[in-house]
Scaffold this motif. Structure first.
Motif, PDB file in Angstrom:
ATOM      1  N   THR A 175      -2.814   3.102 105.072  1.00 43.78           N
ATOM      2  CA  THR A 175      -2.774   4.458 105.614  1.00 43.78           C
ATOM      3  C   THR A 175      -1.617   5.230 104.990  1.00 43.78           C
ATOM      4  N   THR A 176      -1.942   6.390 104.415  1.00 40.56           N
ATOM      5  CA  THR A 176      -0.933   7.255 103.808  1.00 40.56           C
ATOM      6  C   THR A 176      -1.256   8.712 104.152  1.00 40.56           C
ATOM      7  N   ILE A 212       1.362  10.385 110.258  1.00 43.27           N
ATOM      8  CA  ILE A 212       2.434   9.411 109.987  1.00 43.27           C
ATOM      9  C   ILE A 212       3.584  10.064 109.220  1.00 43.27           C
ATOM     10  N   VAL A 217       1.481   2.607 105.827  1.00 46.76           N
ATOM     11  CA  VAL A 217       1.203   1.596 106.848  1.00 46.76           C
ATOM     12  C   VAL A 217       0.089   0.706 106.294  1.00 46.76           C
ATOM     13  N   GLU A 219      -2.360  -2.591 107.217  1.00 50.95           N
ATOM     14  CA  GLU A 219      -2.881  -3.577 108.162  1.00 50.95           C
ATOM     15  C   GLU A 219      -3.573  -4.653 107.344  1.00 50.95           C
ATOM     16  N   VAL A 224       0.797  -6.058 110.599  1.00 50.25           N
ATOM     17  CA  VAL A 224       0.888  -4.618 110.379  1.00 50.25           C
ATOM     18  C   VAL A 224       2.266  -4.326 109.797  1.00 50.25           C
ATOM     19  N   ASP A 226       4.517  -1.412 108.959  1.00 46.25           N
ATOM     20  CA  ASP A 226       4.652   0.028 109.218  1.00 46.25           C
ATOM     21  C   ASP A 226       5.942   0.542 108.584  1.00 46.25           C
ATOM     22  N   SER A 228       6.157   3.888 107.794  1.00 51.62           N
ATOM     23  CA  SER A 228       5.911   5.330 107.847  1.00 51.62           C
ATOM     24  C   SER A 228       7.150   6.076 108.322  1.00 51.62           C
ATOM     25  N   LYS A 230       7.051   8.462 110.451  1.00 48.76           N
ATOM     26  CA  LYS A 230       6.874   8.621 111.889  1.00 48.76           C
ATOM     27  C   LYS A 230       7.477   7.442 112.643  1.00 48.76           C
ATOM     28  N   SER A 231       7.209   6.232 112.161  1.00 49.07           N
ATOM     29  CA  SER A 231       7.731   5.036 112.813  1.00 49.07           C
ATOM     30  C   SER A 231       9.253   5.005 112.753  1.00 49.07           C
TER      31      SER A 231
END
Length: 249
Positions: A175-176, A212, A217, A219, A224, A226, A228, A230-231
């Motif tokens: 995920t980007t 994000i 991220v 998986e 996972v 992460d 990002s 956001k994290s």
């Protein structure tokens, strides 16, 4: 350009992090798929005279549970026996995607008030029009008969788990914020491939999620990773909310 630059800078960090991390067979459903019918009682009668000839030992590569898992496993076993696993996978995916695109058809498969014989007829007509294999047609007709068409998307996803395991594939969801550049995708895939070793093949699936904010991220199996923005921001917020401990200074 700035976003792509940040993404390139995060990939080596992610690769380093990754490298540091060092039978049940659903017989009744399978029989239903191998014996075309519109009634379960008829399935039993048809199968009773031919079970010794058609039954073969086929094990699912991954044990799945629950109703959707049972259906997916039954389709896998039936498709392997009929030597049409890839075709069944493609057809089921086509059916699922088509049902999502058509609001009318989506409403039809989710409407519990539709008569069983109507559901079966519509599905048979759709399969005939699409020139689906007998196994896929039987399977979708069985879902229609048992009022399970509304679960076809979940069943399809579990069926994919089985077909991927059959081919020795391992899915990694990346995920980007923007699509991963081809060079970075290749580098990431090679890192994941090194992680799982020989005998299996990484199948990369990219997802775009602006929420994000940046970073990446991944998986992969049960893990996972992460990384990002956001994290990191959430971690910083939690840190700032904690009361200061001056005794440790």
């Amino acid at each position: 350009m700035a976003m792509a630059g940040r993404m390139r800078s995060i990939i080596p960090q992610f690769n380093q992090l990754l490298k540091s991390e060092s039978q049940i067979q659903r017989s009744a459903l399978t029989r239903a798929l191998l014996c075309p019918t519109t009634a379960n009682s008829e399935i039993s009668r048809n199968y009773a005279t031919s079970s010794k000839k058609t039954e073969a030992k086929v094990k699912v590569p991954v044990a799945l549970f629950g109703g959707t898992g049972n259906y997916a496993s039954a389709l896998y076993i039936a498709a392997v026996k009929a030597n049409c696993l890839d075709k069944a996978e493609t057809e089921l995916l086509d059916f699922t995607e088509a049902s999502k695109r058509s609001t009318t058809f989506s409403e039809f498969i989710n409407d519990p008030t539709v008569r069983k014989d109507t559901r079966i007829k519509v599905i048979n007509d759709v399969c005939a029009e699409a020139k689906f294999s007998e196994i896929t047609n039987n399977f979708l007709a069985l879902l229609a008969e048992n009022g399970r068409l509304k679960y076809v998307d979940s069943i399809s996803k579990k069926f994919q788990e089985l077909t991927m395991a059959h081919r020795g594939e391992v899915k990694a969801i990346v995920t980007t914020v923007i699509p991963l550049p081809a060079e970075e995708e290749k580098e990431l895939k090679e890192t994941l491939q090194d992680l799982i070793g020989e005998g299996k093949k990484v199948k990369l699936e990219q997802k775009i999620d602006p929420s994000i904010l940046g970073g990446i991220v991944v998986e992969f199996g049960e893990k996972v990773f992460d990384m990002s923005i956001k994290s990191r921001a959430q971690q910083m917020e939690r840190f700032l909310r904690e009361p200061a401990n001056f005794d440790s200074l």
